[in-house]
Enzyme design. Structure first.
Site, short mmCIF file in Angstrom:
data_model
loop_
_atom_site.label_atom_id
_atom_site.label_comp_id
_atom_site.label_asym_id
_atom_site.label_seq_id
_atom_site.Cartn_x
_atom_site.Cartn_y
_atom_site.Cartn_z
N HIS A 6 -3.45 6.88 2.49
CA HIS A 6 -3.88 5.56 2.07
C HIS A 6 -5.21 5.22 2.75
CE1 HIS A 6 -4.17 1.41 1.23
NE2 HIS A 6 -3.81 1.00 2.43
N ASN A 8 -10.21 -0.56 0.30
CA ASN A 8 -8.75 -0.38 0.34
C ASN A 8 -8.17 -0.98 -0.94
OD1 ASN A 8 -6.01 -0.88 0.68
ND2 ASN A 8 -6.17 -1.51 2.82
N CYS A 30 0.82 -1.22 0.00
CA CYS A 30 0.00 0.00 0.00
C CYS A 30 0.84 1.26 0.00
CB CYS A 30 -0.94 0.02 1.19
SG CYS A 30 -2.01 -1.42 1.24
N1 ACO Z 1 -18.14 -9.57 9.55
C1 ACO Z 1 -18.55 -9.88 10.79
N2 ACO Z 1 -17.72 -10.22 11.77
C2 ACO Z 1 -16.41 -10.24 11.49
C3 ACO Z 1 -15.90 -9.91 10.22
C4 ACO Z 1 -16.83 -9.57 9.22
N3 ACO Z 1 -16.46 -9.24 7.97
N4 ACO Z 1 -14.55 -10.00 10.24
C5 ACO Z 1 -14.22 -10.37 11.49
N5 ACO Z 1 -15.33 -10.51 12.24
C6 ACO Z 1 -15.43 -10.90 13.63
C7 ACO Z 1 -14.23 -11.66 14.10
O1 ACO Z 1 -14.34 -13.03 13.78
C8 ACO Z 1 -14.26 -11.40 15.58
O2 ACO Z 1 -15.20 -12.25 16.16
P1 ACO Z 1 -14.89 -12.95 17.58
O3 ACO Z 1 -14.73 -11.82 18.53
O4 ACO Z 1 -16.12 -13.77 17.77
O5 ACO Z 1 -13.64 -13.72 17.36
C9 ACO Z 1 -14.79 -9.98 15.67
O6 ACO Z 1 -15.45 -9.71 14.43
C10 ACO Z 1 -13.73 -8.93 15.90
O7 ACO Z 1 -12.64 -9.20 14.97
P2 ACO Z 1 -11.42 -8.25 14.85
O8 ACO Z 1 -10.53 -8.77 13.77
O9 ACO Z 1 -10.83 -8.02 16.18
O10 ACO Z 1 -12.13 -6.91 14.35
P3 ACO Z 1 -11.58 -5.45 14.29
O11 ACO Z 1 -12.42 -4.54 15.09
O12 ACO Z 1 -10.09 -5.40 14.51
O13 ACO Z 1 -11.85 -5.08 12.76
C11 ACO Z 1 -10.60 -4.97 10.73
C12 ACO Z 1 -11.27 -5.87 11.76
C13 ACO Z 1 -11.66 -4.11 10.08
C14 ACO Z 1 -9.94 -5.85 9.68
C15 ACO Z 1 -9.56 -4.06 11.43
O14 ACO Z 1 -8.75 -4.83 12.28
C16 ACO Z 1 -8.70 -3.30 10.47
O15 ACO Z 1 -9.15 -2.46 9.72
N6 ACO Z 1 -7.38 -3.56 10.49
C17 ACO Z 1 -6.46 -2.89 9.60
C18 ACO Z 1 -6.45 -3.64 8.34
C19 ACO Z 1 -5.71 -2.94 7.25
O16 ACO Z 1 -5.67 -1.73 7.17
N7 ACO Z 1 -5.15 -3.75 6.38
C20 ACO Z 1 -4.56 -3.27 5.20
C21 ACO Z 1 -3.16 -2.88 5.39
S1 ACO Z 1 -2.63 -2.17 3.94
C22 ACO Z 1 -1.89 -3.31 2.88
O17 ACO Z 1 -0.73 -3.26 2.67
C23 ACO Z 1 -2.66 -4.36 2.21
#
Ligand code: ACO
Length: 348
Positions: free
Chosen positions: A275, A305, A134
């Protein structure tokens, strides 16, 4: 009889001093696949909901390439580059270099940029792909800028493009909701106005954190702690919470570091082009610096993203809307797999 060796004489010629030139963003463009993948579409096939996705990420829909239509990084990046060249009124034959920032290029060999240069008609241009996930477009911008400012090159097209739909596991609700496909491009040229160009830049990487975001091609690539039976090959693997924490801290630190290098404060900046990783990450950076909403552009709701495509897509939309004014101070910031992070502060 061999002649006695001649003493080696240093040339009296001094290396040429680089010309003092400014660098301008001569043109920008972007390209998106037509196919929309909405949260409602995902609700139908995954255990997720529109409410969860919007609340946690701010994303409502994303664009995805259709492989059967021949869509992918090559086609998107080519369209974005053509749009940027047209905007800059630059003949492709005048390009000296094409840099494609991407981690999803159609082919690893040859570099996708080589085919793009050929298809553009950039017959005399060098071309290479740059892999910084990214952060890729911002890395590319910094490199291209300094090549022009150093006087070795005059006209460079930097493209950021990823077709993340190629590498996400469609059954993994943790990643498929986040990513979309997009391309953006910028044409950079020298200008006599030496006030224009980069005022400060940063490029960083911490490979010890590679496990937070990686793509395994063999079982050997799967690190300890990840279950090989639950880790499909050739698909992006992400520790979302770890990346989130990293991003929130890094965004602020990166902005601070860049401002300090330039001797400026956040209020001095007209526009932050960041980003589009997660609306909450952008919001926390905006709050931390007390920025008004219009200074931190957000389009993640429409495109998700799009990795290396995200920053140049924002730039292209903003320029088309007349929101990047002559003389404005614009800071580009990005972070991604590697982990990598980078910034580029411009007077445009
Ligand atoms: N729908 C419903 N529930 C979900 C989903 C979904 N799509 N995805 C995960 N969950 C659940 C999980 O299973 C978990 O359930 P549990 O508590 O029963 O285990 C719960 O939701 C919480 O999961 P987390 O992963 O802790 O959720 P979080 O609040 O952290 O949000 C997210 C997840 C949106 C991915 C967040 O962590 C995030 O944005 N992280 C940054 C990601 C990012 O920017 N990545 C790109 C980097 S750039 C690159 O180079 C590609």
């Amino acid at each position: 009889m061999t002649a006695p060796p001649q003493p080696i004489r240093r040339s009296d010629a001094r290396p040429p001093t680089p010309p003092a030139v400014g660098v301008r963003l001569a043109g920008t463009g972007h390209a998106l696949p037509e196919t929309r993948l909405t949260n409602a579409d995902l609700e139908r096939v995954l255990d997720t909901s529109d409410e969860w996705i919007v609340q946690r990420t701010g994303i409502r829909e994303r664009r995805v390439c259709r492989r059967e239509r021949g869509e992918g990084v090559h086609s998107l990046a080519l369209d974005a580059a053509r749009a940027a060249l047209a905007d800059a009124r630059v003949d492709p034959a005048d390009l000296d270099l094409v840099i494609l920032s991407s981690v999803t290029g159609d082919t690893l060999v040859p570099a996708t940029s080589c085919r793009i240069a050929a298809d553009l008609g950039a017959d005399r241009a060098g071309a290479f792909d740059l892999a910084a996930a990214c952060s890729g477009f911002v890395y590319g911008l910094n490199i291209a800028h300094d090549l022009i400012r150093g006087g070795a090159y005059r006209t460079i097209c930097v493209i950021g493009c990823d077709a993340m739909s190629r590498i996400v596991d469609p059954s993994d609700r943790r990643t498929v909701i986040l990513f979309g496909d997009a391309a953006g491009a910028a044409v950079l040229r020298p200008t006599d106005d030496t006030s224009k160009g980069v005022l400060a830049q940063c490029m960083h990487a911490d490979g010890s954190r590679w496990r937070d975001l990686y793509l395994p091609h063999s079982r050997l690539d799967i690190p300890d702690g990840d279950d090989p039976d639950d880790t499909p090959l050739h698909c992006l693997r992400m520790r979302g919470r770890e990346v989130y924490k990293f991003a929130v801290i890094t965004f602020s630190d990166l902005i601070d570091e860049t401002l300090a290098k330039a001797g400026l404060v956040a209020d001095d900046i007209d526009l932050f082009i960041a980003h589009q990783s997660n609306a909450r990450i952008l919001e926390s950076a905006r709050e931390r610096f007390g920025l008004p909403e219009q200074k931190m552009y957000v389009n993640i709701d429409r495109y998700g993203n799009s990795s290396a495509g995200s920053v140049p897509l924002c730039l292209s939309e903003l320029r088309a809307a007349g929101r990047v004014g002559d003389g404005n101070l614009v800071m580009f910031v990005a972070f991604g797999a590697g982990l990598t992070w980078a910034s580029s502060l411009w007077r445009v």
